[in-house]
Design an enzyme around this catalytic site. Structure first.
Site, mmCIF file in Angstrom:
data_model
loop_
_atom_site.group_PDB
_atom_site.id
_atom_site.type_symbol
_atom_site.label_atom_id
_atom_site.label_comp_id
_atom_site.label_asym_id
_atom_site.label_seq_id
_atom_site.Cartn_x
_atom_site.Cartn_y
_atom_site.Cartn_z
ATOM 1 N N SER A 143 0.885 -1.168 0.000
ATOM 2 C CA SER A 143 0.000 0.000 0.000
ATOM 3 C C SER A 143 0.918 1.212 0.000
ATOM 4 C CB SER A 143 -0.835 -0.015 1.286
ATOM 5 O OG SER A 143 -1.332 1.273 1.588
ATOM 6 N N TYR A 156 -2.180 -0.915 10.598
ATOM 7 C CA TYR A 156 -2.111 -1.105 9.138
ATOM 8 C C TYR A 156 -0.765 -0.623 8.604
ATOM 9 C CZ TYR A 156 -3.868 -0.971 4.287
ATOM 10 O OH TYR A 156 -4.061 -1.177 2.942
HETATM 11 P P1 NAD Z 1 -11.523 -6.134 0.137
HETATM 12 O O1 NAD Z 1 -12.132 -5.939 1.478
HETATM 13 O O2 NAD Z 1 -12.366 -5.977 -1.087
HETATM 14 O O3 NAD Z 1 -10.769 -7.554 0.075
HETATM 15 C C1 NAD Z 1 -10.112 -8.126 1.187
HETATM 16 C C2 NAD Z 1 -10.073 -9.621 1.022
HETATM 17 O O4 NAD Z 1 -9.424 -10.185 2.175
HETATM 18 C C3 NAD Z 1 -11.475 -10.257 0.948
HETATM 19 O O5 NAD Z 1 -11.432 -11.326 0.033
HETATM 20 C C4 NAD Z 1 -11.676 -10.780 2.357
HETATM 21 O O6 NAD Z 1 -12.603 -11.858 2.446
HETATM 22 C C5 NAD Z 1 -10.260 -11.220 2.691
HETATM 23 N N1 NAD Z 1 -10.027 -11.393 4.126
HETATM 24 C C6 NAD Z 1 -10.254 -10.530 5.145
HETATM 25 N N2 NAD Z 1 -9.946 -11.107 6.318
HETATM 26 C C7 NAD Z 1 -9.500 -12.357 6.040
HETATM 27 C C8 NAD Z 1 -9.036 -13.451 6.828
HETATM 28 N N3 NAD Z 1 -8.965 -13.386 8.162
HETATM 29 N N4 NAD Z 1 -8.678 -14.591 6.194
HETATM 30 C C9 NAD Z 1 -8.757 -14.700 4.842
HETATM 31 N N5 NAD Z 1 -9.190 -13.686 4.047
HETATM 32 C C10 NAD Z 1 -9.557 -12.544 4.645
HETATM 33 O O7 NAD Z 1 -10.323 -5.080 0.100
HETATM 34 P P2 NAD Z 1 -9.337 -4.611 -1.069
HETATM 35 O O8 NAD Z 1 -9.498 -3.137 -1.130
HETATM 36 O O9 NAD Z 1 -9.480 -5.417 -2.299
HETATM 37 O O10 NAD Z 1 -7.928 -4.945 -0.376
HETATM 38 C C11 NAD Z 1 -7.074 -6.003 -0.790
HETATM 39 C C12 NAD Z 1 -5.649 -5.679 -0.370
HETATM 40 O O11 NAD Z 1 -5.244 -4.456 -0.977
HETATM 41 C C13 NAD Z 1 -5.479 -5.487 1.141
HETATM 42 O O12 NAD Z 1 -4.253 -6.031 1.558
HETATM 43 C C14 NAD Z 1 -5.460 -3.970 1.273
HETATM 44 O O13 NAD Z 1 -4.755 -3.562 2.423
HETATM 45 C C15 NAD Z 1 -4.728 -3.591 0.006
HETATM 46 N N6 NAD Z 1 -4.920 -2.188 -0.419
HETATM 47 C C16 NAD Z 1 -6.173 -1.697 -0.715
HETATM 48 C C17 NAD Z 1 -6.306 -0.376 -1.113
HETATM 49 C C18 NAD Z 1 -7.663 0.225 -1.460
HETATM 50 O O14 NAD Z 1 -7.754 1.453 -1.600
HETATM 51 N N7 NAD Z 1 -8.714 -0.544 -1.650
HETATM 52 C C19 NAD Z 1 -5.177 0.429 -1.194
HETATM 53 C C20 NAD Z 1 -3.921 -0.100 -0.887
HETATM 54 C C21 NAD Z 1 -3.804 -1.427 -0.499
#
Ligand code: NAD
Length: 261
Positions: A143, A156
């Site tokens: 991130s 985080y």
């Molecule tokens: P999201 O909530 O759509 O997806 C998260 C996924 O993780 C889901 O499939 C959820 O079921 C799974 N998950 C959560 N807890 C879990 C557990 N205990 N065991 C197994 N699976 C679990 O979120 P996203 O935005 O797609 O985020 C995905 C990654 O990208 C994360 O690591 C997040 O930190 C990172 N990220 C997101 C953004 C953003 O703006 N959306 C920015 C930077 C980084």
């Protein structure tokens, strides 16, 4: 289809960015195991979609990334059902926002476990078979918060900095064995999670949709545009190519300029 015959294991791939990685890799022929929580019918629909994209098998594991035993079982199931893991993407993540002196211990531990510790357990489980075959790709979702901080996101920020450091270490350990290890660090990505915040924020702050997007969500993102899931997935695909075999130990931003400031 340059990933035909390859197997990918992607944690946290039942929605958002992880689902994007899964579709991109399947579209290039990879057999994919998805993981995460959510509506079982929707997960099954995604699994079937992956099979029709790839022409290969796709599987689902409901392993909880806070539970090392379940993580090891997921890696074993993936190898058993789809073949040894060639591509590992550690992507599962959650967020909690609170001042550090009020941060709940259970949230701190869950964020550390899901984002950081799970990547140790998955990597440890799949690396021996990658070494044996002399080829592998490990991609960790970081991130902008793996490089810079924002207040009230102590767990985080700590977990994301940790995963970037972990990536570099593993990259060095396997640098001569055909295995690359990199971090992809997105800025604010357009996921359903983000979209769902907009109506409430409009009400709470008496703002228009455009004001919420530009002045709240995208305040720190110079492009004033959300990163698209497909843009993040496209970089992951590139990292799987032979042309990317010299890219290892890198932390690559896809953040609309966030960390240039
Ligand atoms: P999201 O909530 O759509 O997806 C998260 C996924 O993780 C889901 O499939 C959820 O079921 C799974 N998950 C959560 N807890 C879990 C557990 N205990 N065991 C197994 N699976 C679990 O979120 P996203 O935005 O797609 O985020 C995905 C990654 O990208 C994360 O690591 C997040 O930190 C990172 N990220 C997101 C953004 C953003 O703006 N959306 C920015 C930077 C980084």
């Amino acid at each position: 289809m340059f990933l035909k015959g390859k197997t990918a294991l992607i944690t946290g791939s039942t929605s958002g960015i992880g689902g994007g990685y899964a579709k991109a890799l399947a579209a290039e022929g990879a057999a994919v195991m998805i993981n995460g929580f959510g509506d079982q019918a929707e997960i099954e629909t995604l699994r079937q979609e992956l099979e029709s994209l790839s022409g290969a098998k796709a599987a689902y594991s409901n392993a909880d990334m806070t539970k090392p035993e379940e993580i090891r079982q997921m890696a074993a199931d993936c190898a058993g059902k789809l073949g040894p893991v060639d591509i590992l993407i550690n992507n599962a993540g959650i967020q909690h926002v609170a001042p550090v002196d009020e941060f709940p211990e259970d949230k701190w531990n869950a964020i550390m476990d899901i984002i950081c510790n799970s990547a140790f357990h998955t990597t440890k489980a799949v690396l021996p078979a990658m070494k044996e075959r002399g080829w592998g790709r490990i991609i960790n979702t970081g991130s902008m918060h793996s490089k810079v901080a924002s207040p009230y996101k102590s767990a985080y920020n700590a977990a994301k900095h940790a995963i970037a450091g972990f990536s570099k270490t593993v990259a060095l350990e396997v640098a001569q064995q055909g295995i690359t290890v990199n971090t992809i660090s997105p800025g604010y990505v357009w996921t359903p999670l983000v979209e769902n915040q907009i109506p409430d924020t409009m009400k709470a702050r008496n703002m228009t949709r455009e004001q919420v997007m530009n002045d709240v969500l995208l305040a720190g993102q110079p492009t004033k545009k959300f990163v698209q899931i497909e843009q993040v997935a496209a970089l992951a695909l590139f990292l799987c190519k032979e042309e990317a075999s010299a890219i290892t130990g890198a932390n690559l931003s896809v953040d609309g300029g966030w960390t240039a400031q």
